[in-house]
Every structure is written in C-alpha cells, then in structure tokens.
Write an enzyme that holds these catalytic residues in place. Structure first.
Site, PDB file in Angstrom:
ATOM      1  N   CYS A 115     -27.613  -9.200 -18.319  1.00 20.89           N
ATOM      2  CA  CYS A 115     -26.848  -8.916 -19.531  1.00 20.89           C
ATOM      3  C   CYS A 115     -27.719  -9.259 -20.747  1.00 20.89           C
ATOM      4  O   CYS A 115     -28.299 -10.342 -20.832  1.00 20.89           O
ATOM      5  CB  CYS A 115     -25.558  -9.729 -19.554  1.00 20.89           C
ATOM      6  SG  CYS A 115     -24.657  -9.574 -21.112  1.00 20.89           S
ATOM      7  N   CYS A 149     -18.256 -12.776 -20.818  1.00 21.27           N
ATOM      8  CA  CYS A 149     -19.590 -12.817 -21.422  1.00 21.27           C
ATOM      9  C   CYS A 149     -19.594 -13.784 -22.625  1.00 21.27           C
ATOM     10  O   CYS A 149     -20.495 -14.608 -22.780  1.00 21.27           O
ATOM     11  CB  CYS A 149     -19.979 -11.411 -21.854  1.00 21.27           C
ATOM     12  SG  CYS A 149     -21.664 -11.242 -22.459  1.00 21.27           S
ATOM     13  N   CYS A 206     -22.514  -7.194 -19.940  1.00 23.06           N
ATOM     14  CA  CYS A 206     -21.367  -7.464 -19.083  1.00 23.06           C
ATOM     15  C   CYS A 206     -20.249  -6.499 -19.441  1.00 23.06           C
ATOM     16  O   CYS A 206     -19.977  -6.259 -20.623  1.00 23.06           O
ATOM     17  CB  CYS A 206     -20.854  -8.887 -19.283  1.00 23.06           C
ATOM     18  SG  CYS A 206     -21.957 -10.140 -18.677  1.00 23.06           S
ATOM     19  N   CYS A 222     -25.753 -12.434 -22.511  1.00 21.48           N
ATOM     20  CA  CYS A 222     -25.583 -13.741 -21.873  1.00 21.48           C
ATOM     21  C   CYS A 222     -26.545 -13.919 -20.705  1.00 21.48           C
ATOM     22  O   CYS A 222     -26.486 -14.923 -20.005  1.00 21.48           O
ATOM     23  CB  CYS A 222     -24.144 -13.930 -21.403  1.00 21.48           C
ATOM     24  SG  CYS A 222     -23.725 -12.930 -19.955  1.00 21.48           S
ATOM     25  N   GLY A 281       0.792  -1.226   0.000  1.00 21.60           N
ATOM     26  CA  GLY A 281       0.000   0.000   0.000  1.00 21.60           C
ATOM     27  C   GLY A 281       0.821   1.271   0.000  1.00 21.60           C
ATOM     28  O   GLY A 281       0.284   2.354  -0.235  1.00 21.60           O
TER      29      GLY A 281
END
Lengths: 294, 284
Positions: free
Chosen positions: A257, A288, A282, A260, A47
């Site tokens: 979606c 997808c 998606c 899909c 970090g």
C-alpha cells in the site's frame, strides 16, 4: 362521483388523517416484519434464496436497495451502523445509504468496525476482525449463482432443490481448460453448509475465507431480484474447486500500500501516469488509516 | 408370437403404454395394428403405445423397428423418463435390486438413476449435448454429477472415452458446435458411456449421417456394446442398422408390438403381414 370526492382536497385530508411522520427506519412495521420473516427463513436454511416483497426505496434498484431494506428491517435504536462501498466509507453510495439509515432512525454511525454492530457493504468484508456482535449486510446485484449456466427460473429452482450443480462444475472445468486457471474473481460460487451453492457476489476471492466458520452473521439482500439469503455464524463455506486445483485468493506480487505499506490487505491498483507503473492502496480505507496512525 | 425367455435380464418392460388424451373404455379395441390406426375416432386420443413387453440381457441389443409414428421412440422415451407413460412397469436389475418401477420414480430420483444406470443417445446430438461446451466439458458433466471432483481425473477419463469413440484428441477442448454431425454423435456416445451405464438407449443413432460416416459410427457402437457388455435398445427405421447391431427385435405398428423375433429370422422369414410388408419394402 367517487372520483370527484377524491379530487376534493379537504376530503382527501379526512381520508388520510393526520400525517404520522416518517416511521422509524423508513419502512412501515408490516414491511419490516415481512423482511425479518424472510431473513429468519434464510438463516434457518443457510444459502437458500428466500423471496421477499422488495419495496420501492429512495435509491434505485441495483444501487443497494436490497442491503438497505435488510439494514432497515433489523436496525434497533442502540445499533451503530457502518456503510462502505469498495471498502471506502466515503464513497458516494456509501455516504448516501448511511445518511438515509441514520436520519430515519437517529442511530449513531461509525467508520470503525469495532464500534459498529451492523456493517453494510457491497464489495468487501472489512479487514478488521469481526465477531458475533457484528452483522454483515451485503448488497447483491445477482443472487443466482447458476444464472451464467441456466436462464429458466423453473429449471434453476429444480437444480437447487436437487442440489444438481454439475453444470456449475462444468463451467469451472471449461474456465480452467480455456484459461489454464479458474478466472472467476468476484462472486466466486461457494457451497454453504454442504447444501446450497450461493453467489458471494460481489466480494473478491480474498474475502471468501472470511465467510467460512465466521463468528458473525452475514445477510445478503438483492432488491431488484427480490431475494435474501444468509450465512449464519459458524457455517461451513466451501468455494467450489477441484481437488487438484486449489482455491487461491488474488495476489499482487510484492505490492504494498502506497499509504500504509501494507502487503497483507486487499490492495487495489491505481493506474500510473505517463507510462509509470501503477500504485497500490488498501481497499479498506478505515483499516489503512488506523494503520498509519499506529 | 413366440415367447423368448432371457436369462438374467437387465431390463424388464411389462405392459408399457402411453395414451395422449382421455383414456376411455374401448379405446384399446378401437385402435391398433388390426384396426389400422393409433387414433381413437370417438375421443381423438392417440394410443401411441400399448401392451409393450420385452426383456433385454447384458451384452444384448434389442431392436425396435416400425414406420414413423408406430410408437418406437415413445417406448424409448417412456423408459428413459423423457415422457411420462400412462401405464406399465419397467425394472432395471442393477437399480434398487430391480425392486423399483422406473416409470413411477420422482423426477429427482430418475435424474440420479440416469447418471450411472441408463444413458440415451439421441438422433439429434443437440438433445444430448451442450453445443456451446467443449467435448471434454460435455463428458465432465455426467462425471461431476456422479461426484468426480478431480480435474486431472476428469481429463484422463474424458480423453480415454474420446479415444475409444475415435474423436481426435486435439479437438477435445473445442466446443461441440464446431464439430461435424458424425463427430458430434461420437461425442454424444462418449458422454453416454461416461459413468459405465448398464443400459444404453439409442434413438436413430445414425439417421441424418451420410452413409460412410454412419457405417463408422455403427462399427463403433457395435464394438462398444460388446466391450462393455451393455444392454441396449436400438430404435431405427433402417433395417441395416438393426441388422448390424441387434440380435433380437420387436416390430411395432400403430402403437402395438406385432412381432418379436430374432433379427435374422425376421429378415429372412417375417411372420406378421405388416412385418412382411416392412421387410420387403426395405429389401426392395
């Protein structure tokens, strides 16, 4: 006199010597080594934003030059690279960056997560499972999570060094007071390893839980701001939130979606025409497509 | 100068001094109340404060009076750590069992100490508040610094503090920049009390407010000092503020303490010639 010598073409050739050609992965070895040293530092202190000497790249700063330099510094001859932009392998920026990596190294490219070893991305973590053979490289526009509350670089350095994040908390408090909810979506601030707050920029909240205790290494590169940072595998990643205000990911209620019919992936809305309701697809195009084939 | 012994002092200040510029031999002798200047003519150094000693007990407010440039605010800011002092020893009995000299803390430790041990109320609310943040957010700042992570808990605490400092609760979610001077000062006081500090330093807390608003803020401060058994230092050039808030006070002149007395006594019977001048000027 020296100037004249330099202007003399044949003399210049003798200075430069024989054209060594483009080095493997574009960057010279010293540059790659310097970036890898910064990355090692970043992995050791999860970090923490490590400064590095960001090189001029054949893409403009702010267009993924940081992520690109990381990929070029860590890529080996047996790696397979996948590059996405907004979850899409065919985005213009993704195609250009991938082409640059592939042509300067001769390595294979793929759109499949399972085949890839290095996945460079800007806005998403792929929906597919990623394991410890994967390295995720994220292109970061603004690496400083506290930029919104403080501009002075010395003060920012002090705040990080003392883990003094109260003003970040105040900004979350103010957000909740003004809007009833915490509205920050992409780049949600997270505490890494209980120590440093990072900008998870600019992935959506949807992807944040994927960073926590992940099997894969995530490397963040900001070329314009000359910073790299890292979330090593199996690291604690906690989105900053109040105890009584649970962290929530984006929800598109009942949306599916269009291609899909998935409702369990990160969906993006396309506006409808003639006042019709928009449609959803998606964001991860490779995921997808694989679903539709199944 | 009579020595007043304080039982169970919260704050103990000994030998505090601040010199701007090079410190040379004889600089102390060449400056001060008797010489009539704080500036060392040989080097140009300013002896802003020197040899300042006092103690403050819980529930007690000590006043520091003197003309502009006499070193009152310097003393206050040295104790708070806003400026580095040149010499001295300042101890808080509630911090590290009184074993740490506040003047030699590193910046990070000093910041932690200031979260719940010591608060400052500045003359200018902009110094103690973020004007672009709501009143509640300004109180959330020290609370989150002290580890508060519950949104409703922070709201309740902020509401309680704003109520005590008489800020209308329907202004709690407005940014402080939209507040009047008096109300900003009340928010600053509420913020200063957020983590129940043991010591509050008030630097000209009502200067710049009009008389009726200042009176209200003074009433409030007096009530809070009593209610929370706070130790306080009040810096002011205004004797009415000192009279209302403090039991004891010290008089500063050209960087030196010239008198240390009970407030009533000082106002009725000042001993030092400078104190006499100051009091008679204020009473005129």
């Amino acid at each position: 006199m020296t100037m004249n010598a330099v202007h003399n073409g044949s003399h210049l050739d003798s200075i430069v010597g024989e054209d060594p050609g483009i080095p493997f992965a574009l960057l010279d070895e010293e540059s790659k080594r310097e970036i890898r040293r910064a990355l090692l530092h970043a992995v050791c202190v999860p970090g923490y934003q490590v400064p590095f000497g960001s090189r001029e790249m054949p893409v403009a700063r702010g267009w993924g030059s940081g992520g690109l330099q990381i990929t070029l510094a860590i890529v080996g001859k047996t790696d397979i690279v996948k590059v996405i932009d907004q979850g899409d392998d065919e985005g213009v920026n993704a195609v250009n960056l991938r082409r640059l990596v592939v042509t300067s190294t001769g390595i294979e490219e793929s759109t499949e997560v399972v085949e890839s070893t290095i996945i460079q991305s800007r806005h998403r973590i792929p929906e597919d499972e990623m394991i410890n053979s994967h390295t995720l490289v994220l292109q970061v526009p603004v690496p400083e999570p506290l930029r919104g509350v403080e501009r002075d670089m010395r003060e920012l350095a002090r705040m990080h060094s003392e883990a003094d994040y109260s003003r970040m908390w105040v900004s979350l408090y103010e957000d909740k007071v003004r809007n009833g909810v915490i509205t920050q979506t992409t780049g949600y601030p997270c505490l890494v390893n209980g120590r440093y707050v990072v900008a998870t920029t600019p992935i959506p909240r949807w992807d944040i839980p994927r960073l926590h205790d992940s099997q894969f290494l995530t490397l963040f590169g900001a070329g314009r701001e000359k910073r790299v940072y890292a979330i090593p595998p199996y690291t604690l990643v906690e989105p900053l939130t109040f105890e009584d205000v649970p962290f929530e990911v984006e929800q598109a209620n009942g949306a599916q979606c269009r291609l899909c019919s998935s409702s369990e992936s990160f969906l993006v809305e396309s506006p409808g025409t003639n006042g019709d309701a928009g449609t959803w697809t998606c964001s991860d195009t490779a995921w997808c497509r694989a679903r539709r084939i199944k | 100068m009579s020595k007043i012994v304080i039982p169970d002092s919260v704050l103990k200040v000994s030998g505090l001094g601040k010199i701007y510029g090079p410190i040379t031999d004889g600089a102390i002798e060449r400056t001060g109340s008797q010489v009539g200047t704080a500036r060392d003519h040989q080097t140009g150094s300013i002896v802003a404060a020197w040899d300042v000693n006092f103690e403050v007990a819980a529930g007690e407010a000590l006043g520091i009076v003197g003309e502009s440039g006499s070193g009152k605010s310097t003393v206050l800011r040295c104790i708070a750590g806003d400026i580095d002092s040149s010499v001295g020893d300042v101890r808080l009995s509630t911090f590290e069992n009184g074993e740490a000299n506040l003047l030699t803390l590193d910046a990070a430790t000093r910041r932690k100490m200031r979260i719940d041990q010591l608060s400052v109320v500045y003359q200018d609310p902009a110094e103690g508040l973020s004007l672009g943040v709501t009143a509640g957010g300004n109180i959330a700042d020290p609370l989150t610094a002290a580890g508060w992570r519950n949104f409703e808990g922070i709201r309740v605490r902020a509401r309680d503090l704003l109520q005590r400092t008489e800020v209308p609760l329907d202004r709690m979610d407005d940014i402080v920049r939209s507040f009047s001077g008096g109300m900003r000062q009340r928010v600053q006081i509420a913020r200063a009390l957020a983590n129940n500090p043991r010591l509050v330093l008030l630097d000209e807390p009502t200067t710049g407010l009009d008389a009726s608003v200042a009176a209200g803020v003074l009433d409030l401060i007096r009530g809070l000092l009593e209610e929370f058994e706070l130790a306080a230092i009040v810096v002011s050039h205004d004797f009415s503020v000192i009279e209302m808030l403090t039991e004891r006070c010290i008089v500063m002149h050209h960087g030196r303490v010239v008198e240390n007395a009970l407030t009533d006594q000082l106002l009725e019977d000042p001993h030092h010639p400078y104190s006499q001048k100051l009091v008679s000027a204020a009473r005129a």
